[in-house]
Design an enzyme around this catalytic site. Structure first.
Site, PDB file in Angstrom:
ATOM      1  N   GLU A  76      78.029  41.052  54.664  1.00  0.00           N
ATOM      2  CA  GLU A  76      76.912  41.134  53.982  1.00  0.00           C
ATOM      3  C   GLU A  76      75.706  40.772  55.045  1.00  0.00           C
ATOM      4  O   GLU A  76      73.993  40.765  55.144  1.00  0.00           O
ATOM      5  CB  GLU A  76      77.399  39.890  53.381  1.00  0.00           C
ATOM      6  CG  GLU A  76      78.166  40.862  51.880  1.00  0.00           C
ATOM      7  CD  GLU A  76      78.363  40.171  50.787  1.00  0.00           C
ATOM      8  OE1 GLU A  76      77.508  38.760  50.670  1.00  0.00           O
ATOM      9  OE2 GLU A  76      79.308  40.158  49.750  1.00  0.00           O
ATOM     10  N   GLU A  77      76.339  39.368  56.048  1.00  0.00           N
ATOM     11  CA  GLU A  77      75.614  39.377  57.247  1.00  0.00           C
ATOM     12  C   GLU A  77      74.467  39.886  57.545  1.00  0.00           C
ATOM     13  O   GLU A  77      73.628  40.284  57.818  1.00  0.00           O
ATOM     14  CB  GLU A  77      75.881  38.315  57.742  1.00  0.00           C
ATOM     15  CG  GLU A  77      75.293  37.750  59.033  1.00  0.00           C
ATOM     16  CD  GLU A  77      75.787  36.357  59.528  1.00  0.00           C
ATOM     17  OE1 GLU A  77      76.636  35.616  59.213  1.00  0.00           O
ATOM     18  OE2 GLU A  77      74.851  35.553  60.800  1.00  0.00           O
TER      19      GLU A  77
END
Ligand SMILES: Cc1cc2nc3c(=O)[nH]c(=O)nc-3n(C[C@H](O)[C@H](O)[C@H](O)COP(=O)(O)OP(=O)(O)OC[C@H]3O[C@@H](n4cnc5c(N)ncnc54)[C@H](O)[C@@H]3O)c2cc1C
Lengths: 424, 256
Positions: A283-284
């Site tokens: 997600e980062e």
């Protein structure tokens, strides 16, 4: 003599674009403004509405202060996070039980993209660390009690989170971290010793999602993610690191000296921290890619306008084919990254593991932002080398993308690993 | 007093931050591919209605927009900010190009009657054509009292509004009996941002669409636009070496 000098100064000033002209550039519509966001495959009219609302908040509560914050090397992270929390922008995908809205990840990406309308890199980065980098594992694997204590107030914007993975001796090689969080004999506590490096918002955050070794043994199975309140005795800020960009955001080195936290602050299963962190990185990385789209469009747009006004050898700079062709090339590349990201998010929303694609997109985005900002800065000539224009800030700030959240080479090694081409 | 029904006009206009460009044919401004948003004064009007609903003075807020399909976006914003229902009167293409305040006022007046509205809120003007006519025309079509340029609104009893208006050289305090038309000035309030939870809730609020024919209103233009031109560009100045040169220059142009 004096007169000649004055004349030359005047000549310089009049042949340089006025500052007010340069400032006016940032308010001009974007290259893509004629593409309707809701016509993009992953977005709906709710995404459009949400981005509009967030954009208003940014234009009113953030952008007017960015220059001041950049100069001060600090921004009021608590009040900014609170405003975003009130708007519901910090946890759209999270469980409604903890203040989220239970929406899919495309909403987080739409927010990340819109945060790109903030006119610097540091503020959106700190927001992203809080909302999309420090909390995914907690939201997915944390106990109800931990989620009530750390996740819910983070989504509401009442507390600010940071992420403690990198250390002085370990950045790319996450498995080699040295910080320990070992059981305290005769109690249900853990004692933390060691330190973290490069912690975004580390001087101000209320809690850290900490990666530490909770036992001896296999470095991929001996770690845990732990919720650590930053006011716990023994946590200290060793120093605030001076950086070449992202000025508004503070970056800290942190020490832990016999810091005691309850064992129940471990997120999910003990020993799974490395795995959780690798999942959290997906997600980062998608967030990071989304966050550069608008800044890059804005810089290219500003460059087009600057080069159209600026004359040399009897024509505008833009009229040189090498310039407009180069800008067209870069715009094309940016659109391909956007398409890649949207496809990747679509797959992620559909439930696929996108580690490989997310690493590819992050790699590409890191490299492309370097090319775009460097090429654009070049076409601004001397003005590009000053602090007065947006292109130099973008050039400094976005350099981070090829380093943070895993360096380009780390992305390459992940891709190779998943393609089975690494030497055995 | 909780039974008052409010209607708010929400016009879709070119966003205030966009640089306006005149079309090459000098018959209007470029609108395609340009960011649009709710007229800022309408946002203020809506905010006031929402606050009155929060204070339980108003029971229902209907947001209305007359224009192309994209107006639905504007209305969605209105629903996310707190309107209960939205009505889109769809007017497209050429008809929309020629849509003028009188026609809009007639449609609004009709809707106000249909919806049994007690307070009609509008912005004092729209920032695109700056006509500053719609609120006033609606009031006269309905033969209602009007409180224009409101910068503060209070209620008195169950059927009266006390309105402070900004006028040249000061403030004017007036009372209007309901039903009435109120138009919002800049300092009436500061509109809220739509929050993501409210944006999602807005999805479920009633949204209806109709045409000008259904309202029985003739929207043919009564005014003809001859041409639209850019304001004159300020010419560049020049730098003078000293005071003597300045005086000579000023004499040359005959101002001293
Ligand atoms: C402004 C900023 C904010 C940050 N915020 C955070 C934060 O909030 N939390 C956090 O935990 N971390 C944070 N980081 C740390 C960041 O994630 C690391 O800097 C990054 O992972 C790289 O680690 P390193 O700096 O130790 O570089 P190193 O690991 O020393 O690597 C140096 C270079 O070596 C090369 N290299 C590394 N591995 C390989 C390989 N396998 N093959 C070939 N070449 C290789 C790469 O070019 C790499 O850039 C931040 C960093 C910065 C600069």
């Amino acid at each position: 003599m004096a007169t000649t000098a004055t004349n030359r100064t005047l000549a310089f000033l009049t042949s340089s674009p006025s500052l007010s002209f340069i400032r006016s550039l940032s308010a001009t519509p974007l290259l893509r403004s004629n593409v309707k966001i809701s016509d993009e495959a992953i977005f709906t009219s709710e995404h459009v509405e949400m981005r509009g609302a967030l954009n208003k908040l940014i234009e009113k509560e953030i952008n007017p202060y960015v220059d001041e914050w950049e100069a001060a090397r600090s921004f009021p992270v608590h009040s900014v996070i609170k405003k975003l929390g009130e708007g519901g922008f910090l946890g759209p995908t999270r469980d409604p039980e903890y203040g989220g809205l239970g929406l899919d990840y495309s909403y987080s990406i739409a927010i990340a993209e819109e945060l790109g309308s903030i006119t610097c890199g540091g503020v959106p980065m700190a927001i992203g660390v809080h909302s999309d980098m420090a909390t995914p594992a907690l939201a997915r694997f944390g106990s109800d009690e931990l989620k009530k204590e750390f996740l819910a107030p983070s989504i509401a914007g009442d507390v600010v989170a940071c992420l403690g993975v990198s250390e002085v001796g370990s950045g790319s090689d996450v498995a080699s971290i040295k910080t320990t969080a070992l059981p305290k004999k005769g109690s249900d506590d853990l004692v933390i010793n060691g330190g973290k490096m490069w912690t975004t918002t580390g001087t101000k955050a209320d809690w850290m999602c900490l990666l530490a070794n909770t036992r001896e043994g296999d470095p991929h199975r001996n770690k845990s993610l732990i919720c650590l309140p930053m006011n716990t005795p023994g946590v200290s800020v060793a120093k605030e690191i001076k950086k070449i960009g992202n000025y508004s955001s503070d970056t800290a080195q942190i020490y832990f000296d016999n810091v005691v936290v309850p064992r129940k602050n471990i997120i999910g299963e003990e020993g799974q921290g490395f795995t959780y962190q690798m999942l959290q990185f997906q997600e980062e990385r998608m967030w990071a890619v989304a966050s550069i789209l608008l800044p890059m469009e804005r810089i290219m747009q500003a460059t087009v306008e600057y080069c159209r006004e600026r004359k040399a050898f009897g024509k505008s700079i833009l009229d040189n084919q090498v310039v407009h062709y180069r800008l067209a090339e870069l715009e094309t590349e940016l659109e391909s990254i956007r398409s890649f990201l949207y496809r990747l998010v679509g797959l992620y929303v559909a439930g696929h593991d996108v580690t490989k694609l997310a690493s590819m997109a992050k790699l590409k985005a890191g490299r492309l932002t370097r090319e775009i900002t460097d090429s654009c800065l070049q076409y601004w000539g001397g003005m590009g080398y000053t602090d007065e224009v947006p292109v130099s800030r973008a050039w400094r700030d976005t350099r981070l993308l090829s380093i943070g959240a895993g360096a380009d080479e780390v992305m390459l090694s992940i891709i190779c690993k998943l393609s089975g081409t690494l030497p055995k | 007093m909780a039974s008052l029904r409010a209607l708010v006009g929400c016009k879709r206009v070119i966003d205030y931050a966009v640089k306006i460009r005149v079309k090459p044919d000098n018959m209007g401004v470029v609108t395609e591919g340009i960011k649009h948003s709710m007229n800022p004064f309408d946002e203020i009007a809506l905010e006031e209605a929402v606050r009155m609903k929060e204070k339980k003075i108003v029971s229902e807020i209907v947001a209305v927009s007359c224009g192309p399909p994209e107006c639905q976006e504007t209305l969605r914003t209105a629903l996310a900010m707190g309107a209960d229902r939205a009505i889109h009167v769809e007017i497209k293409g050429e008809e929309y190009q020629g849509l003028q305040p009188l026609a809009v006022s007639k449609m609004l007046a009709k809707l106000i009657q249909n919806e049994k509205v007690d307070i009609a809120f509008f912005g004092k003007q729209a920032i695109d054509d700056d006509s500053n006519q719609t609120g006033q025309m609606v009031a006269s079509l309905l033969d209602w009292p009007q409180a224009t340029f409101a910068s503060k609104i209070e209620t008195e009893g169950s059927d009266t509004l006390k309105v402070m208006r900004e006028i040249d050289g000061g403030l004017e305090h007036i009372k209007v009996k309901l039903p009435a038309v109120v138009t919002a000035d800049l300092r009436l309030n500061e509109p809220r941002y739509a929050t993501l939870p409210n944006i999602m809730k807005a999805k479920k609020k009633p949204f209806s669409k109709m045409s000008s024919e259904e309202l029985g209103v003739d929207i043919k233009p009564r005014l003809q636009v001859k041409s639209v031109v850019d304001p004159p560009v300020r010419e560049a100045g020049s730098t003078v070496e000293n005071v003597d040169e300045l005086i000579t220059k000023l004499k040359d142009v005959g101002v001293v």
